[in-house]
Design a protein around this motif. Structure first.
Motif, mmCIF file in Angstrom:
data_model
loop_
_atom_site.group_PDB
_atom_site.id
_atom_site.type_symbol
_atom_site.label_atom_id
_atom_site.label_comp_id
_atom_site.label_asym_id
_atom_site.label_seq_id
_atom_site.Cartn_x
_atom_site.Cartn_y
_atom_site.Cartn_z
ATOM 1 N N ARG A 149 -28.075 -24.559 -8.747
ATOM 2 C CA ARG A 149 -26.695 -24.816 -8.901
ATOM 3 C C ARG A 149 -25.956 -23.805 -7.613
ATOM 4 O O ARG A 149 -24.980 -23.200 -7.681
ATOM 5 N N SER A 150 -27.057 -22.589 -7.590
ATOM 6 C CA SER A 150 -25.976 -20.982 -6.651
ATOM 7 C C SER A 150 -26.081 -22.146 -5.329
ATOM 8 O O SER A 150 -25.057 -21.683 -4.341
ATOM 9 N N LYS A 151 -26.224 -23.459 -4.497
ATOM 10 C CA LYS A 151 -27.009 -24.005 -3.108
ATOM 11 C C LYS A 151 -26.241 -25.227 -3.258
ATOM 12 O O LYS A 151 -25.092 -25.312 -2.048
ATOM 13 N N VAL A 152 -26.036 -25.972 -4.445
ATOM 14 C CA VAL A 152 -25.340 -27.386 -4.256
ATOM 15 C C VAL A 152 -24.366 -27.501 -5.234
ATOM 16 O O VAL A 152 -24.417 -27.172 -6.489
ATOM 17 N N GLU A 153 -23.613 -28.582 -4.691
ATOM 18 C CA GLU A 153 -22.332 -28.769 -5.411
ATOM 19 C C GLU A 153 -22.364 -30.065 -5.724
ATOM 20 O O GLU A 153 -23.023 -30.747 -4.533
ATOM 21 N N VAL A 154 -22.441 -31.021 -6.298
ATOM 22 C CA VAL A 154 -23.011 -32.476 -6.331
ATOM 23 C C VAL A 154 -21.410 -33.615 -6.690
ATOM 24 O O VAL A 154 -21.231 -33.075 -7.897
ATOM 25 N N LYS A 155 -20.969 -34.016 -5.839
ATOM 26 C CA LYS A 155 -19.906 -35.172 -6.315
ATOM 27 C C LYS A 155 -19.861 -36.341 -6.054
ATOM 28 O O LYS A 155 -21.095 -37.310 -5.463
ATOM 29 N N GLU B 125 -24.134 -36.040 -11.450
ATOM 30 C CA GLU B 125 -24.346 -34.364 -12.040
ATOM 31 C C GLU B 125 -25.769 -34.634 -12.763
ATOM 32 O O GLU B 125 -27.169 -34.452 -12.313
ATOM 33 N N ARG C 244 -21.351 -24.357 5.485
ATOM 34 C CA ARG C 244 -21.116 -25.585 4.088
ATOM 35 C C ARG C 244 -22.273 -26.856 5.188
ATOM 36 O O ARG C 244 -21.042 -27.536 5.870
ATOM 37 N N ASP D 271 -17.908 -37.065 -11.667
ATOM 38 C CA ASP D 271 -18.628 -36.125 -11.250
ATOM 39 C C ASP D 271 -19.984 -35.587 -12.123
ATOM 40 O O ASP D 271 -21.033 -34.949 -11.679
ATOM 41 N N LYS E 194 -23.174 -23.772 0.945
ATOM 42 C CA LYS E 194 -23.527 -25.168 0.137
ATOM 43 C C LYS E 194 -24.181 -26.022 0.822
ATOM 44 O O LYS E 194 -23.351 -26.297 1.936
ATOM 45 N N VAL F 230 -23.025 -29.935 -0.604
ATOM 46 C CA VAL F 230 -22.770 -30.184 -1.532
ATOM 47 C C VAL F 230 -23.122 -31.863 -0.818
ATOM 48 O O VAL F 230 -23.429 -32.867 -0.072
#
Length: 189
Positions: A93-99, A64, A23, A60, A50, A52
């Motif tokens: 979408r499977s690898k990135v989480e946007v905050k 995004e 991560r 959020d 992931k 982030v």
């Protein structure tokens, strides 16, 4: 027989294996260096768990939206786009989480519990965020480039000793020379 004085070479570093399932927290993903860093991570380390991505926005959903417009649509992601074609969005979408957040705010604008939750499970932090204006008002330059970095260092400390911290900055990289400047490494100078 090999000489006993010959240096022992360490095995080559296998970043693909090293970052498999890890991560990574990335700041500055909407900027030039951040886009390139993200493209490199997704292109060269497809097994990463992931990434982030911290995006300066009010929430959020807005983060995004900005990420999709400024990052995913960017030519910097062309190598990843070429590899995944129509499956790019699903891969992202499977690898990135946007905050949503802002490095210059203490705990990036999160309450204590949210900040602790973010730090939990981080294996690496790549800090590319900063003010790119080379002659900013002093207070804005310090807030973005100094306090912002210190705030991300606090996140790294909270994440623990296993978390690697990498700070990348364009600030003052050219020095006093004008025009195109070639990068050269000159050991022992």
């Amino acid at each position: 027989p090999p000489s006993s004085s010959a240096p022992v070479q360490p095995p080559p570093l296998d970043l693909t294996r090293l970052y498999a399932g890890k991560r990574i927290f990335l700041t500055g993903s909407t900027g030039f260096l951040g886009k390139v860093a993200l493209s490199t991570i997704l292109g060269k380390l497809p097994g990463v768990g992931k990434v982030v991505c911290l995006v300066r926005a009010r929430d959020d959903a807005a983060a995004e939206d900005r990420f999709l417009k400024d990052v995913v649509a960017s030519p910097a992601l062309d190598p990843v786009r070429e590899r995944h074609g129509l499956g790019l969005r699903d891969f992202i979408r499977s690898k990135v989480e946007v905050k949503a957040g802002d490095c210059s705010e203490e705990r990036r604008g999160l309450d204590e519990a949210g900040f602790v939750a973010l730090a939990k499970g981080l294996d690496a932090i790549v800090h590319c965020a900063g003010l790119v204006d080379f002659v900013p008002p002093l207070d804005k330059g310090i807030a973005a480039n100094v306090e912002g970095t210190l705030n991300v260092v606090e996140l790294a400390k909270l994440a623990g000793k296993k978390c690697v911290f990498l700070h990348v900055s364009t600030c003052f990289v050219q020095g006093e020379r004008g025009g195109q400047v070639l990068e050269e490494l000159r050991p022992n100078e």
